[in-house]
Design a protein around this motif. Structure first.
Motif, PDB file in Angstrom:
ATOM      1  N   UNK A 127       0.818  -1.214   0.000  1.00 44.95           N
ATOM      2  CA  UNK A 127       0.000   0.000   0.000  1.00 44.95           C
ATOM      3  C   UNK A 127       0.851   1.262   0.000  1.00 44.95           C
ATOM      4  N   UNK A 128       2.153   1.105   0.221  1.00 45.57           N
ATOM      5  CA  UNK A 128       3.037   2.264   0.316  1.00 45.57           C
ATOM      6  C   UNK A 128       4.153   2.275  -0.727  1.00 45.57           C
ATOM      7  N   UNK A 129       4.464   1.118  -1.289  1.00 41.01           N
ATOM      8  CA  UNK A 129       5.646   0.990  -2.150  1.00 41.01           C
ATOM      9  C   UNK A 129       5.243   0.466  -3.525  1.00 41.01           C
ATOM     10  N   UNK A 130       5.806   1.059  -4.578  1.00 38.70           N
ATOM     11  CA  UNK A 130       5.660   0.534  -5.937  1.00 38.70           C
ATOM     12  C   UNK A 130       6.773  -0.486  -6.139  1.00 38.70           C
ATOM     13  N   UNK A 131       6.392  -1.748  -6.257  1.00 37.08           N
ATOM     14  CA  UNK A 131       7.386  -2.820  -6.210  1.00 37.08           C
ATOM     15  C   UNK A 131       8.403  -2.747  -7.347  1.00 37.08           C
ATOM     16  N   UNK A 132       7.959  -2.367  -8.543  1.00 44.31           N
ATOM     17  CA  UNK A 132       8.880  -2.299  -9.674  1.00 44.31           C
ATOM     18  C   UNK A 132       9.983  -1.265  -9.427  1.00 44.31           C
ATOM     19  N   UNK A 133       9.592  -0.107  -8.887  1.00 46.01           N
ATOM     20  CA  UNK A 133      10.587   0.941  -8.631  1.00 46.01           C
ATOM     21  C   UNK A 133      11.534   0.534  -7.508  1.00 46.01           C
ATOM     22  N   UNK A 134      10.989  -0.107  -6.486  1.00 49.78           N
ATOM     23  CA  UNK A 134      11.805  -0.557  -5.365  1.00 49.78           C
ATOM     24  C   UNK A 134      12.801  -1.619  -5.819  1.00 49.78           C
ATOM     25  N   UNK A 135      12.325  -2.543  -6.638  1.00 43.85           N
ATOM     26  CA  UNK A 135      13.205  -3.582  -7.165  1.00 43.85           C
ATOM     27  C   UNK A 135      14.304  -2.977  -8.034  1.00 43.85           C
ATOM     28  N   UNK A 136      13.932  -2.022  -8.879  1.00 42.48           N
ATOM     29  CA  UNK A 136      14.914  -1.376  -9.748  1.00 42.48           C
ATOM     30  C   UNK A 136      16.002  -0.688  -8.924  1.00 42.48           C
ATOM     31  N   UNK A 137      15.589  -0.011  -7.872  1.00 39.70           N
ATOM     32  CA  UNK A 137      16.534   0.694  -7.011  1.00 39.70           C
ATOM     33  C   UNK A 137      17.538  -0.279  -6.384  1.00 39.70           C
ATOM     34  N   UNK A 138      17.031  -1.360  -5.810  1.00 42.29           N
ATOM     35  CA  UNK A 138      17.909  -2.323  -5.138  1.00 42.29           C
ATOM     36  C   UNK A 138      18.810  -3.056  -6.125  1.00 42.29           C
ATOM     37  N   UNK A 139      18.260  -3.401  -7.284  1.00 44.10           N
ATOM     38  CA  UNK A 139      19.054  -4.118  -8.283  1.00 44.10           C
ATOM     39  C   UNK A 139      20.196  -3.251  -8.801  1.00 44.10           C
ATOM     40  N   UNK A 140      19.935  -1.958  -8.988  1.00 42.80           N
ATOM     41  CA  UNK A 140      20.998  -1.061  -9.459  1.00 42.80           C
ATOM     42  C   UNK A 140      22.094  -0.933  -8.412  1.00 42.80           C
ATOM     43  N   UNK A 141      21.713  -0.918  -7.137  1.00 45.69           N
ATOM     44  CA  UNK A 141      22.705  -0.834  -6.069  1.00 45.69           C
ATOM     45  C   UNK A 141      23.642  -2.040  -6.073  1.00 45.69           C
ATOM     46  N   UNK A 142      23.128  -3.195  -6.470  1.00 46.54           N
ATOM     47  CA  UNK A 142      23.934  -4.426  -6.443  1.00 46.54           C
ATOM     48  C   UNK A 142      24.394  -4.870  -7.832  1.00 46.54           C
ATOM     49  N   UNK A 143      24.086  -4.067  -8.853  1.00 45.25           N
ATOM     50  CA  UNK A 143      24.457  -4.410 -10.227  1.00 45.25           C
ATOM     51  C   UNK A 143      23.902  -5.782 -10.617  1.00 45.25           C
ATOM     52  N   UNK A 144      22.641  -6.009 -10.261  1.00 47.87           N
ATOM     53  CA  UNK A 144      21.985  -7.289 -10.517  1.00 47.87           C
ATOM     54  C   UNK A 144      21.020  -7.175 -11.701  1.00 47.87           C
ATOM     55  N   UNK A 145      20.634  -8.309 -12.241  1.00 47.71           N
ATOM     56  CA  UNK A 145      19.697  -8.387 -13.358  1.00 47.71           C
ATOM     57  C   UNK A 145      18.284  -8.595 -12.827  1.00 47.71           C
TER      58      UNK A 145
END
Length: 329
Positions: A127-145
């Motif tokens: 209800x508070x987080x857009x999962x796609x944006x959150x996933x994108x943020x974390x994946x970029x931090x770890x250089x993940x696919x």
């Protein structure tokens, strides 16, 4: 069928070959009671018996196995449960680290299984987080696919092997009913069916409380529902994908919706009469069949049971809180 679509039958056939030895060729179940009730000849494709308990393993393994070795350092995804488990298990087999962005209201049985398959789980409040944006943020931090649950060509191709197997097993169909969340299974199955059984009518089924795909199909404009409150957690996706939407428009004949009551009673029927443990999302296509929303008389009908990952306590509560429908006259 438009040759410019992002996935074609050759990709589905290649996925089928790639998956050999890794997936379970799932059974097709028939029922004289169902045939009598509907007037058709019905074939249930039981992906509840697939590895990780749903069709999702097909797409997950296909996608991960095609990653460039340089991109295998880690994979992120977002999922309420079935895709999460599939990515976790495929990653375990292929030696790829996986991290799952999972809603904190995901079924406990799916969270537990995902962790047991070796994935790291990161919870969020839907209800508070857009999962796609959150996933994108974390994946970029770890250089993940990122391998998303449905909007990915290799995911769609892998899911299409479900219908490919069904038609190879039972022959051509007059009607195919497939549940729809983000549209990966429906897209892939429609591509395979258009090639192998061209005259077959293909219909996607959604919960009425999460009818974004149906409204998108009818209006030809992408529709969105934020955090839909259906018991079919696999269909709580907010919208179709940029790949699945055009495929569905091109290859699917119609979309219909079913009520929460019809979903529960289809589950109950499958549990009690066919002895199949099926989750709410997995019962969507059966609900459309048994309710008569889609006529089946004198037709050869394929019904995709997409998964069986259900919390038994929740299922019992569903059944107790809903008076049974007398499907059997």
């Amino acid at each position: 069928m438009d040759s410019q679509l992002p996935v074609n039958f050759n990709a589905v056939a290649a996925a089928s070959a790639r998956l050999q030895g890794y997936i379970k060729p799932t059974p097709v179940v028939t029922s004289t009671t169902v045939n009598r009730l509907t007037g058709g000849t019905v074939f249930f494709k039981c992906e509840n018996f697939q590895r990780t308990g749903s069709f999702k393993f097909r797409g997950a393994f296909n996608a991960l196995s095609l990653l460039d070795p340089k991109r295998q350092q880690g994979v992120f995804t977002y999922s309420s449960g079935n895709h999460a488990q599939a990515i976790a298990q495929a990653g375990s087999i292929l030696g790829i680290n996986t991290t799952i962005i999972m809603p904190d209201n995901a079924p406990a049985v799916k969270r537990s299984a995902t962790a047991n398959y070796g994935a790291e789980i990161v919870l969020y409040n839907p209800s508070e987080v857009v999962r796609e944006k959150y996933c994108q943020q974390l994946a970029e931090e770890r250089n993940a696919t990122i391998i998303p649950p449905y909007n990915h060509p290799d995911i769609i191709a892998g899911q299409g092997t479900t219908a490919l197997e069904l038609i190879e097993d039972v022959g051509e169909l007059d009607l195919l009913l497939v549940c729809c969340g983000g549209g990966g299974l429906l897209s892939g199955c429609a591509i395979a069916t258009r090639q192998l059984s061209p005259a077959c009518q293909i219909i996607g089924v959604e919960p009425a409380l999460a009818d974004d795909a149906t409204r998108s199909f009818k209006t030809k404009i992408l529709q969105t529902i934020h955090n839909p409150q259906t018991i079919a957690d696999g269909a709580r996706t907010p919208y179709l994908g940029s790949l699945t939407f055009p495929i569905i428009l091109e290859t699917v004949d119609d979309m219909v919706t079913v009520s929460e009551t019809q979903i529960i009673e289809a589950m109950r029927f499958l549990w009690e009469r066919l002895k199949l443990v099926v989750e709410p999302t997995g019962a969507l296509a059966t609900a459309a069949l048994l309710s008569g929303i889609v006529p089946a008389a004198n037709r050869r009908v394929g019904v995709i049971i997409s998964g069986g990952n259900v919390d038994l306590k929740e299922a019992i509560a569903f059944f107790q809180n809903q008076p049974p429908i007398n499907w059997v006259s």
